[in-house]
Design an enzyme around this catalytic site. Structure first.
Site, short mmCIF file in Angstrom:
data_model
loop_
_atom_site.label_atom_id
_atom_site.label_comp_id
_atom_site.label_asym_id
_atom_site.label_seq_id
_atom_site.Cartn_x
_atom_site.Cartn_y
_atom_site.Cartn_z
CB CYS A 113 -0.94 0.00 1.20
SG CYS A 113 -2.00 -1.47 1.28
CG HIS A 260 -3.00 3.28 2.39
ND1 HIS A 260 -3.70 2.94 1.25
CD2 HIS A 260 -3.00 2.16 3.17
CE1 HIS A 260 -4.10 1.68 1.33
NE2 HIS A 260 -3.70 1.20 2.48
CG ASN A 290 -6.76 -0.90 1.65
OD1 ASN A 290 -6.10 -0.43 0.73
ND2 ASN A 290 -6.21 -1.51 2.69
#
Length: 336
Positions: A113, A260, A290
């Site tokens: 990520c 993020h 996500n």
């Protein structure tokens, strides 16, 4: 030379799965999912979509916004944890071919990520020694294709999509203004894992001594939520504070934070830890969930197109992911 983000683009699959649909198959509810993650829905790749096809669509938007032709691109860096093929060829090469970036080198980058921050910093370094060139940096993920949709702990959290930026010389000159931190803590490698690599040796045939072909199996995604939560809050806050301190400022001076989009509760905790209003954080995971390496570039493009990210704004891009990896960039938009 002045290195600048010349254009942004993003793509989200049209198919959307809301929490109530998941609740029909899982022991969960919209209320439980939202209270634990801040997510109401996620975009799911269609049967004809892959990481590369989504990356191409986001990249085309970025090229159009930058008014840059594909043959002007000298480097394609694609951050992803879900490549079209298990290892090779790289998804970046598929994207390079589909776009017609015939003058570009291309490779994938895997920092989970945090991948887009890593990729952007690599492109910035490449541009610093290749003045006049242009790079295409992409974060793209097809996470919904690697999930166990019966596992409530993971499938409710993840979605698919892609974001891209074109980076190049703006012609204005001047010294680089951005500050960056890239880091890792491999002691937490077991916090987020997906099996299926070469860690385990193949058994040997006792007669020939030749490795025996493995039986088919499905890789498993595992996530230690509490440990990841604590690491994310601590690390993203620290990186943001250190980036600001390197320029003699504090987080309060920032106009926006593009963190993020892993979990809404993580971002809320970061805001409290840094004593920042939540309004300074760009939030979209309520609709996107996500999207791993794609989350920051998708957020940037949405903010640009909404008119909420303007030239001269002081921002931080900050992310964390499996590895454990983390990274951040402090910049005055759109200058690197």
């Amino acid at each position: 030379m002045g290195i600048t983000i010349l254009g942004t683009g993003s793509y989200l699959p049209p198919k959307v799965v809301v929490n109530d649909e998941l609740a029909k198959a899982l022991d969960t509810s919209d209320e439980w999912i939202f209270s634990h993650t801040g997510i109401h829905s996620r975009h799911v790749a269609g049967e004809d979509e892959t990481t590369s096809t989504m990356a191409v669509k986001a990249a085309r938007e970025a090229l159009d916004a930058a008014k840059v032709k594909s043959e002007e691109i000298g480097l394609v860096v694609l951050a992803t944890s879900t490549p079209d093929y298990a290892t090779f060829p790289s998804t970046a090469c598929l994207v390079q071919d589909a776009l017609g970036c015939r003058n570009a080198g291309a490779y994938d980058l895997q920092a989970a990520c945090a991948g887009f921050v890593y990729a952007l910093e690599q492109a910035r370094g490449w541009l610093a020694i290749n003045p006049g060139k242009k790079a295409l940096v992409i974060g793209a993920e097809c996470l919904t294709r690697i999930l166990d949709w019966a596992d409530r702990s993971s499938c409710v959290r993840l979605g698919g999509g892609a974001g891209a930026v074109v980076v190049g010389d703006d012609g204005a000159g001047g010294a680089p203004t951005a500050r960056a931190i890239l880091g890792a803590d491999g002691s937490g490698c077991h916090f987020i894992q997906r099996t299926g690599g070469t860690k385990e040796a193949l058994p040997l045939d006792p007669m020939t001594g030749i490795p025996v072909a493995p039986q088919p199996f499905l890789p498993k995604l595992s996530l230690m939520g509490h440990e990841v939560f604590a690491f994310a809050v601590r690390t993203m806050s620290r990186v943001t504070e250190e980036l600001c301190a390197s320029l003699g400022s504090e987080p309060a001076s920032l106009d926006r934070v593009f963190a993020h989009q892993a979990n809404g509760r993580i971002i809320e905790a970061c805001a409290r830890r840094m004593k920042l209003p939540l309004e300074k954080f760009w939030l979209n995971l309520q609709e996107t969930a996500n999207t791993s390496a794609a989350s920051i570039p998708i957020s940037l493009d949405q903010a640009v197109r909404a008119g909420e990210l303007k030239d001269g704004m002081k921002i931080v891009l900050v992310g964390f992911g499996a590895g454990l990896s983390y990274g951040g960039i402090h910049m005055t938009w759109p200058n690197l």
